[in-house]
Design an enzyme around this catalytic site. Structure first.
Site, PDB file in Angstrom:
ATOM      1  CG  LEU A  85      -1.970  -1.128   1.265  1.00  0.00           C
ATOM      2  CD1 LEU A  85      -2.898  -0.956   2.458  1.00  0.00           C
ATOM      3  CD2 LEU A  85      -2.771  -1.199  -0.022  1.00  0.00           C
ATOM      4  CG  LEU A  87       4.126   6.612  -4.656  1.00  0.00           C
ATOM      5  CD1 LEU A  87       3.300   6.018  -5.793  1.00  0.00           C
ATOM      6  CD2 LEU A  87       4.005   8.126  -4.660  1.00  0.00           C
ATOM      7  CG  HIS A 102      -5.751  -1.666  -8.894  1.00  0.00           C
ATOM      8  ND1 HIS A 102      -5.559  -0.959  -7.724  1.00  0.00           N
ATOM      9  CD2 HIS A 102      -6.916  -1.231  -9.421  1.00  0.00           C
ATOM     10  CE1 HIS A 102      -6.569  -0.126  -7.560  1.00  0.00           C
ATOM     11  NE2 HIS A 102      -7.402  -0.263  -8.571  1.00  0.00           N
ATOM     12  CD  GLU A 172      -6.848  -9.535  -6.536  1.00  0.00           C
ATOM     13  OE1 GLU A 172      -5.797  -9.700  -5.889  1.00  0.00           O
ATOM     14  OE2 GLU A 172      -7.655  -8.637  -6.278  1.00  0.00           O
TER      15      GLU A 172
HETATM   16  N1  LIG Z   1       5.380   3.394  -7.629  1.00  0.00           N
HETATM   17  C1  LIG Z   1       4.254   2.701  -7.392  1.00  0.00           C
HETATM   18  N2  LIG Z   1       4.000   2.294  -6.139  1.00  0.00           N
HETATM   19  C2  LIG Z   1       2.895   1.560  -5.916  1.00  0.00           C
HETATM   20  C3  LIG Z   1       1.981   1.268  -6.948  1.00  0.00           C
HETATM   21  C4  LIG Z   1       2.266   1.712  -8.251  1.00  0.00           C
HETATM   22  O1  LIG Z   1       1.514   1.463  -9.227  1.00  0.00           O
HETATM   23  N3  LIG Z   1       3.414   2.445  -8.442  1.00  0.00           N
HETATM   24  N4  LIG Z   1       0.804   0.559  -6.687  1.00  0.00           N
HETATM   25  C5  LIG Z   1       0.432   0.444  -5.301  1.00  0.00           C
HETATM   26  C6  LIG Z   1      -0.696  -0.521  -5.070  1.00  0.00           C
HETATM   27  N5  LIG Z   1      -1.951   0.192  -5.177  1.00  0.00           N
HETATM   28  C7  LIG Z   1      -2.871  -0.317  -6.034  1.00  0.00           C
HETATM   29  O2  LIG Z   1      -2.681  -1.228  -6.796  1.00  0.00           O
HETATM   30  C8  LIG Z   1      -2.236   1.251  -4.288  1.00  0.00           C
HETATM   31  C9  LIG Z   1      -1.954   1.094  -2.967  1.00  0.00           C
HETATM   32  C10 LIG Z   1      -2.203   2.140  -2.065  1.00  0.00           C
HETATM   33  C11 LIG Z   1      -2.745   3.325  -2.501  1.00  0.00           C
HETATM   34  C12 LIG Z   1      -2.985   4.443  -1.522  1.00  0.00           C
HETATM   35  O3  LIG Z   1      -3.782   5.330  -1.774  1.00  0.00           O
HETATM   36  N6  LIG Z   1      -2.259   4.427  -0.384  1.00  0.00           N
HETATM   37  C13 LIG Z   1      -2.456   5.377   0.666  1.00  0.00           C
HETATM   38  C14 LIG Z   1      -1.733   4.905   1.913  1.00  0.00           C
HETATM   39  C15 LIG Z   1      -2.414   3.710   2.532  1.00  0.00           C
HETATM   40  C16 LIG Z   1      -1.680   3.173   3.741  1.00  0.00           C
HETATM   41  O4  LIG Z   1      -0.504   3.444   3.927  1.00  0.00           O
HETATM   42  O5  LIG Z   1      -2.290   2.417   4.534  1.00  0.00           O
HETATM   43  C17 LIG Z   1      -1.921   6.744   0.263  1.00  0.00           C
HETATM   44  O6  LIG Z   1      -0.977   6.824  -0.543  1.00  0.00           O
HETATM   45  O7  LIG Z   1      -2.438   7.740   0.790  1.00  0.00           O
HETATM   46  C18 LIG Z   1      -3.034   3.482  -3.845  1.00  0.00           C
HETATM   47  C19 LIG Z   1      -2.778   2.435  -4.749  1.00  0.00           C
HETATM   48  C20 LIG Z   1       1.604   0.162  -4.416  1.00  0.00           C
HETATM   49  N7  LIG Z   1       2.655   1.103  -4.681  1.00  0.00           N
HETATM   50  N1  LIG Z   2      -4.316  -1.179  -4.774  1.00  0.00           N
HETATM   51  C1  LIG Z   2      -3.705  -2.342  -4.218  1.00  0.00           C
HETATM   52  C2  LIG Z   2      -4.780  -3.288  -3.750  1.00  0.00           C
HETATM   53  O1  LIG Z   2      -5.886  -2.883  -3.458  1.00  0.00           O
HETATM   54  N2  LIG Z   2      -4.427  -4.558  -3.686  1.00  0.00           N
HETATM   55  C3  LIG Z   2      -5.342  -5.586  -3.318  1.00  0.00           C
HETATM   56  O2  LIG Z   2      -5.105  -6.032  -2.007  1.00  0.00           O
HETATM   57  C4  LIG Z   2      -5.615  -7.374  -1.895  1.00  0.00           C
HETATM   58  C5  LIG Z   2      -4.625  -8.269  -1.204  1.00  0.00           C
HETATM   59  O3  LIG Z   2      -4.371  -7.810   0.065  1.00  0.00           O
HETATM   60  P1  LIG Z   2      -3.935  -8.819   1.227  1.00  0.00           P
HETATM   61  O4  LIG Z   2      -2.926  -9.733   0.657  1.00  0.00           O
HETATM   62  O5  LIG Z   2      -3.391  -7.926   2.288  1.00  0.00           O
HETATM   63  O6  LIG Z   2      -5.153  -9.550   1.627  1.00  0.00           O
HETATM   64  C6  LIG Z   2      -5.853  -7.855  -3.311  1.00  0.00           C
HETATM   65  O7  LIG Z   2      -7.235  -7.855  -3.603  1.00  0.00           O
HETATM   66  C7  LIG Z   2      -5.149  -6.809  -4.153  1.00  0.00           C
HETATM   67  O8  LIG Z   2      -5.732  -6.666  -5.418  1.00  0.00           O
END
Ligand SMILES: Nc1nc2c(c(=O)[nH]1)N[C@@H](CN(C=O)c1ccc(C(=O)N[C@@H](CCC(=O)O)C(=O)O)cc1)CN2
Ligand SMILES: NCC(=O)N[C@@H]1O[C@H](COP(=O)([O-])[O-])[C@@H](O)[C@H]1O
Length: 211
Positions: A85, A87, A102, A172
């Site tokens: 989760l 970036l 995703h 998935e």
């Molecule tokens: N460089 C990249 N880093 C990450 C990507 C990516 O595409 N490029 N994908 C994410 C995974 N993701 C969705 O697939 C995703 C995960 C988390 C967030 C988000 O909004 N995170 C929150 C923080 C949440 C937390 O820390 O509990 C935020 O940034 O405010 C959006 C998309 C993984 N990294």
């Molecule tokens: N944007 C990223 C995102 O939403 N990823 C999602 O987290 C789940 C797995 O989490 P877990 O392994 O902690 O259960 C999966 O559904 C994956 O697609």
């Protein structure tokens, strides 16, 4: 492999590897929190694991550098984000070697703030009849890298975000291993920002349709 929460994908991959259905090795699991439940799956399977926490670093870049430094040291070929989760900027030597899954059909319902249950709630609020999953290469933005594979999943009238999340996660569990097999077979060709899947034999044990 990078995890932040329960590590359901990690567990699925560990099980497939144990059943000889996925010819890969998980060299290292990194969690973004010491409370990530998925760490227990890594420990139970004897996989080296460690924790890299974003608050311990002054910037996303330094955090990313710490994550990928550990991957480099472990000799990792491919970094697999699975419920990760944070970036995480990708250093040059890992471009094209980091993938993410995703739980929607990108570019719909992606970007910052779109993860886990939030995605499925947004899909239901919009009244979508179809959602799905996307496996993509990771670049330096959320969810914007080249798309490798997508699978549609139906949305039913009586779905809650939980029933929908479960249905997407079942898809998935098939799709991510399938993509890992394609990658390992060298069939994923990235050129000019677009992925094409090269021809090959269908992977043993895969129930995915032939391309
Ligand atoms: N460089 C990249 N880093 C990450 C990507 C990516 O595409 N490029 N994908 C994410 C995974 N993701 C969705 O697939 C995703 C995960 C988390 C967030 C988000 O909004 N995170 C929150 C923080 C949440 C937390 O820390 O509990 C935020 O940034 O405010 C959006 C998309 C993984 N990294
Ligand atoms: N944007 C990223 C995102 O939403 N990823 C999602 O987290 C789940 C797995 O989490 P877990 O392994 O902690 O259960 C999966 O559904 C994956 O697609």
């Amino acid at each position: 492999m990078l995890i932040s929460g329960g590590g359901r994908t990690l567990k699925n991959l560990i099980e497939l590897i144990a059943e000889d259905q996925l010819p890969v090795e998980i060299a290292l699991v990194i969690a973004s929190s010491d409370k990530a439940g998925g760490l227990a799956h890594a420990a139970a399977a004897g996989i080296p694991h460690s924790v890299v926490q974003r608050p311990d670093y002054a910037s996303d870049e330094l955090f990313g550098a710490a994550v990928f430094s550990r991957c480099r040291t472990a000799g990792v070929d491919l970094v697999v984000m699975a419920g990760w989760l944070k970036l995480t900027p990708v250093p040059d030597d890992f471009i094209g070697r980091v993938v993410n899954i995703h739980p929607s059909l990108l570019p719909a319902f992606g970007g910052q703030g779109m993860y886990g249950d939030r995605v499925h709630k947004a899909v239901l609020a919009r009244g979508c009849k179809v959602t799905g999953l996307t496996v993509h290469y990771v670049d330096n933005e959320y969810d914007a890298g080249p798309i490798i594979w997508q699978m549609p999943v139906p949305v039913f009238d009586d779905d809650t975000s939980h029933t929908l999340a479960d249905r997407v996660f079942e898809a998935e569990k098939e799709a991510y291993p399938h993509v890992l097999r394609l990658l390992q077979a060298g069939r994923v060709k990235l050129a000019e920002g677009r992925v094409r899947i090269g021809r090959g034999h269908r992977a043993a044990g895969s129930e995915m349709p032939a391309e």
